[in-house]
Design a protein around this motif. Structure first.
Motif, PDB file in Angstrom:
ATOM      1  N   GLU A   8       0.847  -1.189   0.000  1.00 17.81           N
ATOM      2  CA  GLU A   8       0.000   0.000   0.000  1.00 17.81           C
ATOM      3  C   GLU A   8       0.883   1.240   0.000  1.00 17.81           C
ATOM      4  O   GLU A   8       2.062   1.193   0.341  1.00 17.81           O
ATOM      5  N   ALA A  20      -6.830  12.585  -5.213  1.00 19.50           N
ATOM      6  CA  ALA A  20      -6.872  11.119  -5.288  1.00 19.50           C
ATOM      7  C   ALA A  20      -8.301  10.613  -5.119  1.00 19.50           C
ATOM      8  O   ALA A  20      -8.750   9.717  -5.842  1.00 19.50           O
ATOM      9  N   ARG A  25      -9.154   7.012  -7.333  1.00 17.70           N
ATOM     10  CA  ARG A  25      -8.100   6.146  -6.786  1.00 17.70           C
ATOM     11  C   ARG A  25      -8.663   5.333  -5.617  1.00 17.70           C
ATOM     12  O   ARG A  25      -9.438   5.857  -4.810  1.00 17.70           O
ATOM     13  N   GLU A  26      -8.274   4.099  -5.516  1.00 16.72           N
ATOM     14  CA  GLU A  26      -8.792   3.231  -4.467  1.00 16.72           C
ATOM     15  C   GLU A  26      -8.135   3.577  -3.129  1.00 16.72           C
ATOM     16  O   GLU A  26      -6.961   3.301  -2.904  1.00 16.72           O
ATOM     17  N   ILE A  27      -8.918   4.206  -2.251  1.00 14.14           N
ATOM     18  CA  ILE A  27      -8.430   4.626  -0.939  1.00 14.14           C
ATOM     19  C   ILE A  27      -8.997   3.670   0.115  1.00 14.14           C
ATOM     20  O   ILE A  27     -10.210   3.460   0.192  1.00 14.14           O
ATOM     21  N   ASN A  28      -8.128   3.091   0.920  1.00 10.51           N
ATOM     22  CA  ASN A  28      -8.571   2.137   1.933  1.00 10.51           C
ATOM     23  C   ASN A  28      -8.953   2.808   3.247  1.00 10.51           C
ATOM     24  O   ASN A  28      -9.867   2.349   3.932  1.00 10.51           O
ATOM     25  N   ALA A  76      -3.724   9.449   3.435  1.00 17.03           N
ATOM     26  CA  ALA A  76      -4.595   8.425   2.869  1.00 17.03           C
ATOM     27  C   ALA A  76      -3.781   7.159   2.652  1.00 17.03           C
ATOM     28  O   ALA A  76      -2.654   7.221   2.157  1.00 17.03           O
ATOM     29  N   ALA A  78      -3.589   4.184   0.411  1.00 16.57           N
ATOM     30  CA  ALA A  78      -4.142   3.912  -0.912  1.00 16.57           C
ATOM     31  C   ALA A  78      -3.631   2.596  -1.469  1.00 16.57           C
ATOM     32  O   ALA A  78      -2.546   2.131  -1.121  1.00 16.57           O
ATOM     33  N   TYR A  81      -0.288   2.629  -6.784  1.00 14.55           N
ATOM     34  CA  TYR A  81      -0.502   3.405  -8.012  1.00 14.55           C
ATOM     35  C   TYR A  81      -0.454   2.474  -9.217  1.00 14.55           C
ATOM     36  O   TYR A  81       0.416   1.610  -9.314  1.00 14.55           O
ATOM     37  N   GLU A 152      -2.524  12.082 -10.151  1.00 15.06           N
ATOM     38  CA  GLU A 152      -3.787  11.355 -10.257  1.00 15.06           C
ATOM     39  C   GLU A 152      -4.455  11.589 -11.610  1.00 15.06           C
ATOM     40  O   GLU A 152      -5.414  10.907 -11.955  1.00 15.06           O
TER      41      GLU A 152
END
Length: 256
Positions: A8, A20, A25-28, A76, A78, A81, A152
């Motif tokens: 990550e 982002a 963008r996939e943010i956890n 964040a 994420a 990338y 991004e």
């Protein structure tokens, strides 16, 4: 296949994190420093809308998670990338009905320089940036922070062999212009409106020999001072803006 890293990544700073989120963008998870929420309503609103977990922590926790990075009270966590394919960069130009304008970076090793270059690339409408997998800065938290969220929105392709990639771009009708302080051609007297990839050499050595030989032409920035070199990101910025200026001038005259 695109290059993926399994770990990550951290995205730091209000603007990079907001960009982002907006880019999909996939943010956890988001970490926000206690007391900093009042300055982050757009960011927190976007996170809430996307159902992203937001955890409030002491600022020192953020310092530990991302040491040495100016996080402005927000981090964040994420997914890695996703690097683009070279084909995607060309397709991006085609989908916009624009003449391709790409940037090829030959061993830019400073992550701040890479971030600055990507930021200017986004401002000037560059369709994508190409970097080598070896001896090059990657898209780290520092790079993403320096790009101020631009990473991004500008696809970056990471390739195994720059020389082969340049050959492939040529086959697709893209001209290759190398930036070189010893070039006979002044950039201001050079046509940059054609399908173009501008190659920027490393901070210390400039263009590598093989890369230089593959360029269709070399261009230089005129130098009037005593120092005969510019920072790589500054040189890249001047070249990108000159390409944009020429294209906008041509479009304006075509409409006139």
């Amino acid at each position: 296949m695109s290059d993926h890293d399994n770990r990550e990544e951290w995205i730091a700073g209000k603007h990079p994190v907001l960009e982002a989120l907006r880019s999909g963008r996939e943010i956890n998870k988001l970490w926000v420093a206690e007391g900093a929420q009042k300055n982050m309503q757009p960011l927190l609103g976007e996170a809430k809308k996307q159902g992203i977990v937001v955890q409030q922590v002491d600022k020192r926790k953020l310092d530990q998670l991302a040491p040495g990075i100016q996080h402005q009270g927000v981090l964040a966590q994420a997914a890695p990338y996703r690097y683009a394919e070279v084909d995607e960069l060309l397709a991006r130009a085609q989908s916009r009905g624009e003449t391709p304008l790409l940037l090829v970076l030959d061993e830019i090793e400073d992550p701040h320089n890479l971030g600055s270059i990507i930021r200017t690339a986004e401002c000037t409408g560059v369709h994508g940036v190409i970097i080598p997998k070896r001896r090059s800065a990657m898209l780290t938290a520092t790079t993403l922070k320096t790009s101020a969220g631009a990473a991004e929105h500008v696809p970056v392709a990471r390739v195994t062999n720059l020389v082969q990639t340049i050959e492939r771009l040529k086959q697709d009708g893209v001209w290759i212009a190398g930036a070189d302080a010893t070039a006979p051609q002044n950039v201001y007297q050079t046509d940059l409106q054609l399908p173009l990839a501008i190659v920027i050499g490393s901070e210390s050595k400039g263009l590598g020999r093989l890369i230089r030989e593959k360029c269709d032409f070399l261009v230089r920035l005129p130098m009037r001072g005593r120092l005969n070199s510019l920072n790589a990101s500054v040189a890249a910025g001047v070249l990108m803006y000159e390409a944009l200026r020429q294209r906008e001038a041509a479009a304006a005259s075509g409409q006139g």
